[in-house]
Motif scaffolding. Sequence first.
Motif, PDB file in Angstrom:
ATOM      1  N   GLU A 133       0.860  -1.180   0.000  1.00  0.00           N
ATOM      2  CA  GLU A 133       0.000   0.000   0.000  1.00  0.00           C
ATOM      3  C   GLU A 133       0.900   1.235   0.000  1.00  0.00           C
ATOM      4  N   GLN A 134       0.483   2.285  -0.692  1.00  0.00           N
ATOM      5  CA  GLN A 134       1.276   3.516  -0.806  1.00  0.00           C
ATOM      6  C   GLN A 134       0.409   4.708  -0.451  1.00  0.00           C
ATOM      7  N   ALA A 135       0.964   5.594   0.360  1.00  0.00           N
ATOM      8  CA  ALA A 135       0.328   6.880   0.644  1.00  0.00           C
ATOM      9  C   ALA A 135       1.376   7.944   0.356  1.00  0.00           C
ATOM     10  N   GLY A 136       0.928   9.132  -0.019  1.00  0.00           N
ATOM     11  CA  GLY A 136       1.891  10.179  -0.323  1.00  0.00           C
ATOM     12  C   GLY A 136       1.368  11.563  -0.029  1.00  0.00           C
ATOM     13  N   TYR A 137       2.321  12.476   0.130  1.00  0.00           N
ATOM     14  CA  TYR A 137       2.038  13.891   0.363  1.00  0.00           C
ATOM     15  C   TYR A 137       2.864  14.687  -0.644  1.00  0.00           C
ATOM     16  N   VAL A 138       2.225  15.522  -1.439  1.00  0.00           N
ATOM     17  CA  VAL A 138       2.919  16.330  -2.447  1.00  0.00           C
ATOM     18  C   VAL A 138       3.435  17.605  -1.782  1.00  0.00           C
ATOM     19  N   VAL A 139       4.738  17.756  -1.751  1.00  0.00           N
ATOM     20  CA  VAL A 139       5.383  18.920  -1.154  1.00  0.00           C
ATOM     21  C   VAL A 139       5.472  20.056  -2.173  1.00  0.00           C
ATOM     22  N   ALA A 140       5.842  19.721  -3.416  1.00  0.00           N
ATOM     23  CA  ALA A 140       6.001  20.729  -4.468  1.00  0.00           C
ATOM     24  C   ALA A 140       5.676  20.097  -5.813  1.00  0.00           C
ATOM     25  N   GLY A 141       5.265  20.939  -6.757  1.00  0.00           N
ATOM     26  CA  GLY A 141       4.974  20.470  -8.103  1.00  0.00           C
ATOM     27  C   GLY A 141       3.536  20.011  -8.254  1.00  0.00           C
ATOM     28  N   THR A 142       3.193  19.651  -9.483  1.00  0.00           N
ATOM     29  CA  THR A 142       1.849  19.176  -9.806  1.00  0.00           C
ATOM     30  C   THR A 142       1.968  17.828 -10.490  1.00  0.00           C
ATOM     31  N   LEU A 143       1.267  16.847  -9.948  1.00  0.00           N
ATOM     32  CA  LEU A 143       1.321  15.489 -10.460  1.00  0.00           C
ATOM     33  C   LEU A 143      -0.025  15.091 -11.035  1.00  0.00           C
ATOM     34  N   GLU A 144       0.015  14.393 -12.171  1.00  0.00           N
ATOM     35  CA  GLU A 144      -1.189  13.837 -12.765  1.00  0.00           C
ATOM     36  C   GLU A 144      -1.122  12.323 -12.582  1.00  0.00           C
ATOM     37  N   PHE A 145      -1.991  11.793 -11.733  1.00  0.00           N
ATOM     38  CA  PHE A 145      -2.056  10.365 -11.447  1.00  0.00           C
ATOM     39  C   PHE A 145      -3.116   9.726 -12.319  1.00  0.00           C
ATOM     40  N   THR A 146      -2.814   8.546 -12.853  1.00  0.00           N
ATOM     41  CA  THR A 146      -3.824   7.729 -13.514  1.00  0.00           C
ATOM     42  C   THR A 146      -3.861   6.396 -12.792  1.00  0.00           C
ATOM     43  N   MET A 147      -5.066   6.033 -12.339  1.00  0.00           N
ATOM     44  CA  MET A 147      -5.248   4.806 -11.583  1.00  0.00           C
ATOM     45  C   MET A 147      -6.654   4.288 -11.854  1.00  0.00           C
ATOM     46  N   GLN A 148      -6.742   3.029 -12.234  1.00  0.00           N
ATOM     47  CA  GLN A 148      -8.024   2.381 -12.509  1.00  0.00           C
ATOM     48  C   GLN A 148      -8.860   3.174 -13.511  1.00  0.00           C
ATOM     49  N   GLY A 149      -8.207   3.681 -14.567  1.00  0.00           N
ATOM     50  CA  GLY A 149      -8.899   4.390 -15.628  1.00  0.00           C
ATOM     51  C   GLY A 149      -9.298   5.816 -15.303  1.00  0.00           C
ATOM     52  N   GLU A 150      -8.930   6.298 -14.137  1.00  0.00           N
ATOM     53  CA  GLU A 150      -9.288   7.659 -13.721  1.00  0.00           C
ATOM     54  C   GLU A 150      -8.016   8.495 -13.574  1.00  0.00           C
ATOM     55  N   THR A 151      -8.050   9.723 -14.085  1.00  0.00           N
ATOM     56  CA  THR A 151      -6.905  10.629 -13.996  1.00  0.00           C
ATOM     57  C   THR A 151      -7.261  11.792 -13.096  1.00  0.00           C
ATOM     58  N   THR A 152      -6.358  12.100 -12.154  1.00  0.00           N
ATOM     59  CA  THR A 152      -6.564  13.164 -11.175  1.00  0.00           C
ATOM     60  C   THR A 152      -5.288  13.964 -11.030  1.00  0.00           C
ATOM     61  N   THR A 153      -5.409  15.266 -10.874  1.00  0.00           N
ATOM     62  CA  THR A 153      -4.262  16.144 -10.650  1.00  0.00           C
ATOM     63  C   THR A 153      -4.151  16.452  -9.158  1.00  0.00           C
ATOM     64  N   VAL A 154      -2.939  16.316  -8.639  1.00  0.00           N
ATOM     65  CA  VAL A 154      -2.678  16.564  -7.227  1.00  0.00           C
ATOM     66  C   VAL A 154      -1.520  17.547  -7.124  1.00  0.00           C
ATOM     67  N   GLY A 155      -1.728  18.639  -6.382  1.00  0.00           N
ATOM     68  CA  GLY A 155      -0.701  19.665  -6.218  1.00  0.00           C
ATOM     69  C   GLY A 155      -0.194  19.732  -4.799  1.00  0.00           C
ATOM     70  N   PRO A 156       0.601  20.754  -4.491  1.00  0.00           N
ATOM     71  CA  PRO A 156       1.185  20.911  -3.158  1.00  0.00           C
ATOM     72  C   PRO A 156       0.114  20.863  -2.061  1.00  0.00           C
ATOM     73  N   GLY A 157       0.406  20.083  -1.039  1.00  0.00           N
ATOM     74  CA  GLY A 157      -0.541  19.907   0.056  1.00  0.00           C
ATOM     75  C   GLY A 157      -1.500  18.751  -0.159  1.00  0.00           C
ATOM     76  N   GLY A 158      -1.492  18.181  -1.362  1.00  0.00           N
ATOM     77  CA  GLY A 158      -2.383  17.067  -1.665  1.00  0.00           C
ATOM     78  C   GLY A 158      -1.865  15.754  -1.096  1.00  0.00           C
ATOM     79  N   VAL A 159      -2.800  14.901  -0.745  1.00  0.00           N
ATOM     80  CA  VAL A 159      -2.491  13.580  -0.200  1.00  0.00           C
ATOM     81  C   VAL A 159      -3.152  12.539  -1.095  1.00  0.00           C
ATOM     82  N   PHE A 160      -2.475  11.413  -1.306  1.00  0.00           N
ATOM     83  CA  PHE A 160      -3.047  10.346  -2.116  1.00  0.00           C
ATOM     84  C   PHE A 160      -2.794   8.991  -1.472  1.00  0.00           C
ATOM     85  N   PHE A 161      -3.673   8.038  -1.802  1.00  0.00           N
ATOM     86  CA  PHE A 161      -3.552   6.660  -1.347  1.00  0.00           C
ATOM     87  C   PHE A 161      -3.673   5.744  -2.558  1.00  0.00           C
ATOM     88  N   ILE A 162      -2.783   4.755  -2.641  1.00  0.00           N
ATOM     89  CA  ILE A 162      -2.818   3.774  -3.721  1.00  0.00           C
ATOM     90  C   ILE A 162      -2.844   2.392  -3.073  1.00  0.00           C
TER      91      ILE A 162
END
Length: 111
Positions: A51-80
């Motif tokens: 399992e992976q969790a993350g916190y974006v400190v800087a930059g903008t990330l575009e995640f694609t997971m299970q056919g869905e694309t989401t943009t996450v920027g600074p301060g964003g948290v994600f779980f995979i």
Amino acid sequence: MPFFNSDNRPALQPFGDQGPALRTFWGDDIMISLVDIQAGSVVPVHSHPEEQAGYVVAGTLEFTMQGETTTVGPGGVFFIPGNVEHSVVVKGTESARVVDIFSPIRDDYKY
């Protein structure tokens, strides 16, 4: 209790020279990965049992997971969830910095 200076840890680059540079630290059951990714870089589709969790400190990330694309920027948290295919693209002109957490520990990221 161990303490580390992350700036003194050499980087691991599991996706090659153009991919993310990781500096990992781990205990008995959890791993922290400090990740630096250059602007425009792509982390290809992959999966891992951890399992992976993350916190974006800087930059903008575009995640694609299970056919869905989401943009996450600074301060964003994600779980995979484990064993779910995902990919990441660094958008814009700014490099990204992310703090990833893995559980259980990824043996392939121990060095």
